[in-house]
Write an enzyme that holds these catalytic residues in place. Structure first.
Site, PDB file in Angstrom:
ATOM      1  N   ARG A  81       0.275 103.347 -45.074  1.00 62.03           N
ATOM      2  CA  ARG A  81       0.714 104.336 -46.088  1.00 62.03           C
ATOM      3  C   ARG A  81       2.169 104.759 -45.879  1.00 62.03           C
ATOM      4  NH1 ARG A  81      -3.713 102.775 -48.675  1.00 62.03           N
ATOM      5  NH2 ARG A  81      -5.570 103.214 -47.473  1.00 62.03           N
ATOM      6  N   ASN A  95      -5.414 105.104 -36.760  1.00 59.51           N
ATOM      7  CA  ASN A  95      -6.259 103.913 -36.575  1.00 59.51           C
ATOM      8  C   ASN A  95      -5.586 103.123 -35.453  1.00 59.51           C
ATOM      9  OD1 ASN A  95      -7.924 104.594 -38.807  1.00 59.51           O
ATOM     10  ND2 ASN A  95      -6.307 103.864 -40.156  1.00 59.51           N
ATOM     11  N   GLU A 133     -14.363 106.243 -40.656  1.00 63.54           N
ATOM     12  CA  GLU A 133     -13.887 105.062 -41.379  1.00 63.54           C
ATOM     13  C   GLU A 133     -13.919 103.810 -40.503  1.00 63.54           C
ATOM     14  OE1 GLU A 133     -10.043 106.239 -43.016  1.00 63.54           O
ATOM     15  OE2 GLU A 133     -11.070 106.989 -44.799  1.00 63.54           O
ATOM     16  N   ARG A 158      -9.407 114.963 -34.897  1.00 57.13           N
ATOM     17  CA  ARG A 158      -9.416 115.058 -36.369  1.00 57.13           C
ATOM     18  C   ARG A 158     -10.813 115.351 -36.926  1.00 57.13           C
ATOM     19  NH1 ARG A 158      -7.450 110.578 -39.339  1.00 57.13           N
ATOM     20  NH2 ARG A 158      -6.089 111.770 -40.707  1.00 57.13           N
ATOM     21  N   ARG A 181     -19.455 113.878 -49.784  1.00 57.10           N
ATOM     22  CA  ARG A 181     -18.485 113.674 -48.700  1.00 57.10           C
ATOM     23  C   ARG A 181     -17.748 114.967 -48.381  1.00 57.10           C
ATOM     24  NH1 ARG A 181     -13.394 109.441 -49.046  1.00 57.10           N
ATOM     25  NH2 ARG A 181     -12.001 110.596 -47.671  1.00 57.10           N
ATOM     26  N   ASP A 186      -9.410 114.074 -49.376  1.00 55.47           N
ATOM     27  CA  ASP A 186      -8.362 113.239 -48.785  1.00 55.47           C
ATOM     28  C   ASP A 186      -7.039 113.352 -49.546  1.00 55.47           C
ATOM     29  OD1 ASP A 186      -7.134 111.422 -47.158  1.00 55.47           O
ATOM     30  OD2 ASP A 186      -8.197 109.670 -47.899  1.00 55.47           O
ATOM     31  N   GLU A 197       0.756 109.226 -50.310  1.00 58.22           N
ATOM     32  CA  GLU A 197      -0.293 108.213 -50.460  1.00 58.22           C
ATOM     33  C   GLU A 197      -0.975 108.268 -51.825  1.00 58.22           C
ATOM     34  OE1 GLU A 197      -3.381 108.378 -47.495  1.00 58.22           O
ATOM     35  OE2 GLU A 197      -4.622 106.957 -48.606  1.00 58.22           O
TER      36      GLU A 197
HETATM   37  C1  GCU Z   1      -6.989 107.924 -45.792  1.00 56.22           C
HETATM   38  C2  GCU Z   1      -6.015 106.788 -45.778  1.00 56.22           C
HETATM   39  C3  GCU Z   1      -6.168 105.911 -44.579  1.00 56.22           C
HETATM   40  C4  GCU Z   1      -6.119 106.765 -43.318  1.00 56.22           C
HETATM   41  C5  GCU Z   1      -7.150 107.873 -43.418  1.00 56.22           C
HETATM   42  C6  GCU Z   1      -7.025 108.859 -42.297  1.00 56.22           C
HETATM   43  O1  GCU Z   1      -8.283 107.456 -46.014  1.00 56.22           O
HETATM   44  O2  GCU Z   1      -6.177 106.041 -46.947  1.00 56.22           O
HETATM   45  O3  GCU Z   1      -5.135 104.977 -44.592  1.00 56.22           O
HETATM   46  O4  GCU Z   1      -6.354 106.008 -42.200  1.00 56.22           O
HETATM   47  O5  GCU Z   1      -6.956 108.604 -44.595  1.00 56.22           O
HETATM   48  O6  GCU Z   1      -6.433 109.908 -42.530  1.00 56.22           O
HETATM   49  O7  GCU Z   1      -7.517 108.621 -41.223  1.00 56.22           O
END
Ligand code: GCU
Length: 840
Positions: free
Chosen positions: A176, A218, A299, A332, A349, A378, A406
């Site tokens: 992003r 990530n 995720e 987080r 969600r 989000d 984003e």
């Molecule tokens: C959103 C985003 C992701 C990011 C995630 C996060 O979903 O699209 O790219 O990793 O937020 O904040 O962890």
């Protein structure tokens, strides 16, 4: 006739070209009329706490004062050791008291400063070195804005944590990020030349920010190899003189993935030992490491839930490891099930954060801070404040804001976001029916917590504009200033930034303020209103429109739109119960459709398209009207900006003109796609007859085609009449022609051509009138806008180019030639022949 998007470049600006690298710290010469008489200026700088060779915040402050005053006033001040009545003294309060006299600084808090200016005598005293640096930047900001008034102020930060998060990957890409590759990483390691990192640290320090988490949430385990730990050390060494501390994101499974253990169970003793050792190694190289940022069990990322351990177990694992070193853990709250059952009416969600964290309140160690995105989903264009802020009073909290756009147009759309942030920060959660502003909660004040604050996802890149667009930098500036003091007014911050960035011309200030302040409401209008969220393609790049992508999948960003109704029912009585996660006063307000603020109507309620709003309009008509209004506002950004020609240097003027024109065109794509989608779904026509009725358009597929063939666009509403044309032969160099004989009364017209600009191809186009060239262009937005957005014909790639003021008569022949390049088969959607003053 004027070329809209041609290569202009012939205009020589009155002002030197600027590439944006210095952001708001340009220290441009102050215009004569704003300068004070020279007698009132200091003549020396005395830097305490420093030696000639030291590279500490106070020595940076001294150099910055010297360079700044030289730039702004053209005066070279010497660095001296003894203060006079016309000197600037900068240093810590302790050093000042040692050298001169004991001062009562009881009002100063950690990182705060005391700035006293009386005539030419200036004292900039920090509670610590960092504070002194912040004070120096504040003094310089005043000078640069032409403010020479005497002051005596103590300024303390509202919260201890004032960080940025960068979602940079070790390979140099940025999740992003829309401004080129990483300034930190390349090819799996830390870059050698950290000059840009130092420049970034300088910008952040000037706002009072004190931490940078440099890698993506990530996270890759390879971040923690020996060589990368040393690289991280170099980053920390680079940012330290600016008072900034390094933070890093961790991959929860690192003990297994990197350490070769059979498990990453947070309660396993080997895992604990592995993290302890890694942490000790990190602190050996980076003794002032701020701490860790953890995205776990979210995720698809690994986390404690894999082993049926709690999120608190996961957070505390790291808390214990960093605790002896004084570090903290940002954990987080963005944890949710992204394989949710769409058919389950009660699933939500938006409930996830409270469901995952509320029962853990009180179980997190003192050095853990739960980092909460401002809204429950989000970073949407509109969300209520996250209910989690009201549910974990015994836990440290920070708010996560997103500076990178984003869901807000990837910096290709101007969106000044602070008014959105302010709505959340100033929002009163009414916990125990007492004032409970979100900003007081995250500052730690409301629940008397020591830690708390701000995390801003910035994602700067190597582009000299930092964020990809000159105007987008106002968001970073205001973020930092709000993290220091969230009570500040977003418009006032914008004006400060504009003066610092573009100078003192009144019309420049007024115009940038006007379009920036109008930009969030406009964007909300043409993307998603009434709390329906940004109706972007959530399954692809989060840029252009695709309302259908919200529903029918497990991601939970649902709108529940069908033929008659739309909106998430989040009531307790009939829906997901989300309204009930808020404290009673708010719960009652959101439960009841009558008392729910209209801008959140579809966030909390499922209604008929024909439900009437307070204006008397139906929901569907409001959609249509808002999309028309929003796109109309975006058109004015271009004319407003054009009025600044010659008042801004050419480089920045042309850069923004190009982007604002893109936005104007893309706002029409948004308008037509969203309106067309709901027109189709609801079957309800626009009362004003605009939707699906474009009388100035010539559909490409209805032109006379040679070498071009019609194709269906997906999603269909992102093509006018659902159809576009592409060159039949996909080979690079193949060409097609589309010809139309115009049926217009004689006059002057603007011609707009809607086409698709996909990545991995730079098709050539030419438009001709009666065989005379009108305009040539290339499908190269991936280069011009600086980031890739789509390989298909859709709402991301749909765009527009225009030619203004063309004389036309009935029978004129318009021809467009397209030449294939790469995967780009010179796609065309439609041509609009627009009488003066009309945009469609
Ligand atoms: C959103 C985003 C992701 C990011 C995630 C996060 O979903 O699209 O790219 O990793 O937020 O904040 O962890």
């Amino acid at each position: 006739m004027r070329a809209h998007w041609g290569i202009l470049g012939i205009f020589v600006g009155l002002v030197a070209a600027e590439d944006g690298l210095n952001g708001w710290l340009r220290y441009a010469p102050l215009p004569e009329n704003l300068r004070p008489s020279t007698t009132k200026l200091p003549s020396l700088i005395v830097a305490l706490n420093t030696t000639e060779t030291s590279n500490t915040p106070v020595s940076v402050a001294a150099k910055e004062l010297q360079a700044g005053i030289q730039g702004i006033l053209g005066t070279q001040l010497e660095i001296a050791t003894e203060a006079t009545n016309t000197s600037i003294v900068v240093g810590t309060i302790a050093a000042y008291s040692d050298k001169y006299r004991e001062l009562n600084a009881s009002l100063l808090e950690k990182d705060g400063y005391w700035l006293v200016k009386k005539g030419a005598k200036v004292r900039i005293l920090g509670q610590n070195e960092r504070g002194a640096l912040y004070g120096a930047f504040e003094y310089l900001s005043r000078l640069a804005r032409g403010d020479f008034s005497d002051v005596d102020i103590v300024s303390n930060p509202d919260a201890p944590i004032r960080w940025t998060n960068e979602w940079d990957n070790l390979d140099g890409s940025i999740e992003r990020g829309y401004a080129g590759p990483s300034i930190f990483f390349r090819n799996g390691g830390i870059v050698k030349d950290l000059t840009r990192v130092a420049q970034y640290a300088r910008l952040l320090a000037s706002l009072g920010l004190n931490g940078i988490v440099v890698n993506n949430v990530n996270a890759k385990p390879e971040m923690l190899t020996e060589i990368n730990i040393d690289g991280l050390g170099r980053i920390a060494d680079t940012i330290r003189p600016y008072g900034l501390q390094l933070g890093i994101s961790l991959n929860f499974a690192s003990p297994q993935l990197l350490g070769g253990l059979s498990t990453f169970d947070p309660l396993d003793s080997q895992v604990v030992a592995w993290w302890t050792e890694k942490t000790n190694k990190l602190y050996k190289r980076v003794p002032d490491l701020a701490g860790y940022l953890i995205k776990a069990s979210s995720e698809g990322q690994p986390g404690p839930l894999t082993y049926n351990r709690t999120l608190a177990d996961g957070a505390n694992l790291f808390a214990k490891a960093v605790e002896p070193h004084g570090g903290i853990v940002m954990f987080r709250a963005f944890v949710y099930n992204h394989h949710a059952d769409w058919n389950d009416w009660k699933f939500d969600r938006a409930n996830a954060a409270v469901e995952f964290f509320k029962h853990l309140d009180g179980q997190f160690h003192d050095n853990v801070v739960v980092q909460i995105k401002y809204g429950p989903i989000d970073f949407q264009v509109r969300e209520p404040a996250s209910p989690l802020f009201a549910n974990i009073p015994n836990t440290n909290m920070a708010i996560e804001l997103q500076i990178t756009q984003e869901y807000l147009g990837h910096q290709d759309h101007l969106v000044y976001i602070p008014p959105l942030w302010k709505e959340i920060l100033d929002f009163d959660m009414r916990v125990d029916s007492k004032p409970s502003l979100v900003r007081d909660i995250v500052a730690g004040r409301r629940y008397k917590k020591k830690l708390g604050g701000y995390a801003g996802v910035v994602n700067v890149g190597t582009n000299t504009t930092w964020m990809g667009s000159h105007l987008a930098l106002s968001n970073l500036y205001a973020y930092g200033r709000l993290a220091w003091n969230p009570t500040q007014d977003s418009k006032a911050l914008l004006e400060d930034w504009t003066k610092l960035t573009f100078g003192h011309d009144r019309s420049v200030l007024d115009t940038i303020t006007k379009i920036s302040m109008e930009s969030w409401p406009a964007y909300e209008n043409y993307t998603g209103n009434l709390g329906i969220q940004t109706l972007t393609d959530i399954l692809y790049t989060h840029f252009g429109p695709n309302p259908a992508s919200q529903d029918g999948n497990g991601w939970g960003q649902w709108t529940r739109a069908d033929g008659e109704t739309i909106g998430m029912d989040r009531t307790v009585k009939n829906g997901t119960g989300n309204a009930g996660q808020y404290p009673p006063e708010l719960a009652a307000k959101y439960e009841n459709i009558e008392t729910t603020p209209e801008e959140l109507l579809l966030w909390f309620h499922h209604v008929n398209y024909t439900t009437r709003l307070s204006t008397g309009k139906t929901v569907i008509q409001h959609f249509y009207d808002a999309h028309y209004a929003g796109a109309a506002t975006a058109q004015t950004f271009v004319t407003e900006w054009e009025s600044l020609r010659g008042k801004i240097d050419t480089e920045r003027f042309e850069h923004m003109l190009f982007r604002l024109k893109f936005q104007a065109g893309h706002s029409l794509v948004w308008r037509d796609a969203v309106n067309g989608f709901y027109r189709n779904l609801s079957g309800i026509p626009d009362e004003l007859g605009r939707v699906w009725n474009h009388k100035y358009r010539i559909e490409a597929e209805s032109m006379q085609l040679t070498g071009y063939v019609p194709v269906k666009v997906t999603p269909s509403e992102t093509g006018s009449n659902f159809t576009a044309i592409v060159v039949a032969d996909p080979t690079t160099g193949a060409r097609g022609e589309a010809v139309a004989t115009l049926d217009v009364s004689p006059g002057t017209y603007d011609i707009a051509i809607n086409y698709y600009d996909v990545t991995d191809g730079r098709a050539h186009y030419g438009a001709f009138l009666n065989d005379e060239p009108l305009l040539e262009w290339i499908g190269d937005l991936e280069d011009k806008l600086g980031h890739a957005f789509s390989t298909k014909l859709d709402g991301h790639s749909a765009t527009r180019i225009g030619i203004e003021g063309v004389e036309l008569r009935k029978g004129d022949v318009l021809k467009i030639i397209g030449v294939v390049d790469g995967i780009e088969r010179a796609p065309l959607d439609y041509v609009s022949i627009l009488p003066a003053g009309i945009v469609d």
